[in-house]
Design an enzyme around this catalytic site. Structure first.
Site: not given
Ligand code: EPZ
Length: 420
Positions: A399, A329, A121, A116, A92, A22-23
């Site tokens: 999802r 995270i 996020r 979320c 998202r 998915k991701n």
């Molecule tokens: C991806 O989300 C995945 N989703 C998430 O999977 C996964 O949990 C996450 O990466 C972490 O591995 C998809 O790929 C579609 P991040 P993403 O930006 O990219 C902070 C699932 O269950 N952050 O790597 O949105 C954020 O809040 C989903 O399949 C900022 O602070 O996650 C988090 O604490 C859930 N500012 C950390 O970084 C930003 O602009 C990592 O988030 C962006 C993120």
């Protein structure tokens, strides 16, 4: 609305195949916005999130067909640069259309993703990265407005307080592929899904180096062509099935699985008492002797994935001794704790830590899914609980897992779907 009903107590045995990731498929679908030429994406999972991304691409002017795991994206009559709140707020990941739209159309209006349940996020890193490429960014009425007559390559640090960001790296990598000059992303995400996206972009004619490492270099090009690509298997679905083998004391062979993407999980399961046999394209998992409590801390890849935190917690609820699970995270990603405690688990939450004291057994109960991975952890708990468990609100599960209950049935589980 559907729910899943589970009669616990069956040791799972047999073989099962994992679906595409998915991701990985979601950002790759967004990347098709970078070209007017047809793109073919193979091995795509039939998930609610994929359907949402198809609707978003169609709303942006693309023709999209999806059949038997193959997504074909081609140019429609006219591209549109507005990604609407109604669609973006439901998923998202759709925010990663910002980079490709801006790079292709020189302007983009993308709704800010809504709240979320797994935590705060923000998208500040996405906006910081796109701004560093020379875009004018403003926020109006819940939308990000981005404009740039020409994006220019730049060097940027994209690390946040929780480390790298998967989709911010994806957004910037896609935008930089059509920018003037070179872009260097420092503290880039190293997840296999980022590498898979880079592989797809390379097939489109992009110039990218260092993907899969914290430093990615992109040399912008004028145009990108169409491409054909097969999606990597879903490592989180693979991990969830590995936990199903461990928690039921079963013996499962998982096909279409890349053990190379699951180092941290395989290591942790070994510590907990798993016997894992790895071969090209498959993983066999079964417990060897008594389960042992383990401490887990979630980290960006190649660390222990946050998307496996809830599932390994289910295993620790029935493992004798104390385990401490630390969520680095999404510090609030513990919605599953209360529901597991309803099934008789002993879990105490202390800020970003959950202290799990193993119990002899869980008892079946009606529980409620709150998010995608929480629903998986409740199903795992239901597989070993005494009596019947019913997991409601499984639209969360749909999802991100393609026919999970059918795959578990194939391994002998007494699980079925019914209308609430
Ligand atoms: C991806 O989300 C995945 N989703 C998430 O999977 C996964 O949990 C996450 O990466 C972490 O591995 C998809 O790929 C579609 P991040 P993403 O930006 O990219 C902070 C699932 O269950 N952050 O790597 O949105 C954020 O809040 C989903 O399949 C900022 O602070 O996650 C988090 O604490 C859930 N500012 C950390 O970084 C930003 O602009 C990592 O988030 C962006 C993120």
């Amino acid at each position: 609305m559907d729910r899943l009903v589970i009669e616990g107590g069956v040791r799972l045995k047999g073989e099962v195949s994992v679906s595409g990731s998915k991701n990985s498929v979601l950002p790759i679908m967004a990347a098709t916005l970078l070209t007017d030429y047809p793109c073919i994406i193979k091995g795509a999972p039939n998930l609610r999130d994929v359907t949402t991304m198809i609707r978003i691409l169609r709303s942006l002017g693309k023709n999209v067909e999806f059949e038997k795991g193959i997504i074909t994206v081609s140019a429609g009559s006219r591209m549109n640069f507005v990604a609407d709140y109604k669609l973006v707020s439901t998923m998202r990941a759709s925010f990663c259309v910002l980079g490709p739209l801006l790079a292709k159309l020189k302007k983009a209006k993308v709704s800010l993703p809504g709240g979320c349940i797994i935590g705060v996020r923000p998208v500040d890193l996405h906006l910081k990265g796109i701004k560093s490429l020379g875009a004018d960014i403003s926020i109006e009425s819940g939308y990000v407005l981005a404009k740039a007559s020409r994006l220019r390559g730049n060097r940027m640090y994209l690390g946040g307080i929780y480390g790298s960001s998967v989709l911010a790296t994806a957004n910037v990598m896609m935008a930089a592929s059509l920018a003037d000059g070179k872009t260097i992303i420092e503290s880039a995400a190293c997840e296999p899904e980022v590498t898979d996206l880079a592989e797809f972009l390379l097939k489109m004619g992009a110039k990218i180096k260092g993907h899969g490492t914290p430093i990615i270099e992109i040399e912008g090009v004028r145009h990108l062509r169409g491409a054909e690509h097969s999606i990597i298997p879903d490592r989180i679905e693979t991990g969830t099935l590995m936990l199903a083998a461990m928690i039921t004391k079963g013996d499962i062979i998982i096909r279409n699985a890349f053990y190379q993407h699951l180092g941290a999980l395989i290591d942790k399961l070994y510590e907990a008492g798993a016997h894992t046999t790895k071969s090209d394209g498959s993983i066999r998992v079964r417990p060897k002797g008594r389960l042992k409590p383990v401490n887990v801390t979630t980290l960006p890849y190649p660390g222990f994935p946050t998307d496996m935190q809830a599932q390994i917690m289910s295993l620790m609820t029935v493992t004798p001794g104390i385990s401490v699970i630390t969520e680095k995270i999404y510090p609030d990603r513990f919605m599953h704790v209360a529901e597991l405690n309803r099934m008789g688990a002993h879990i105490q939450r202390e800020g970003p830590h959950a202290i799990v004291e193993g119990v002899k057994s869980l008892s079946g109960a009606p529980v409620m899914a709150s998010d995608l991975r929480a629903s998986a952890s409740l199903i795992l708990a239901g597989l070993i609980a005494k009596g019947t468990t019913s997991v409601s609100r499984i639209y969360h599960l749909d999802r991100g897992y393609e026919n999970l209950e059918l795959k578990l049935q194939k391994l002998g589980a007494k699980i079925w779907r019914e209308k609430e």
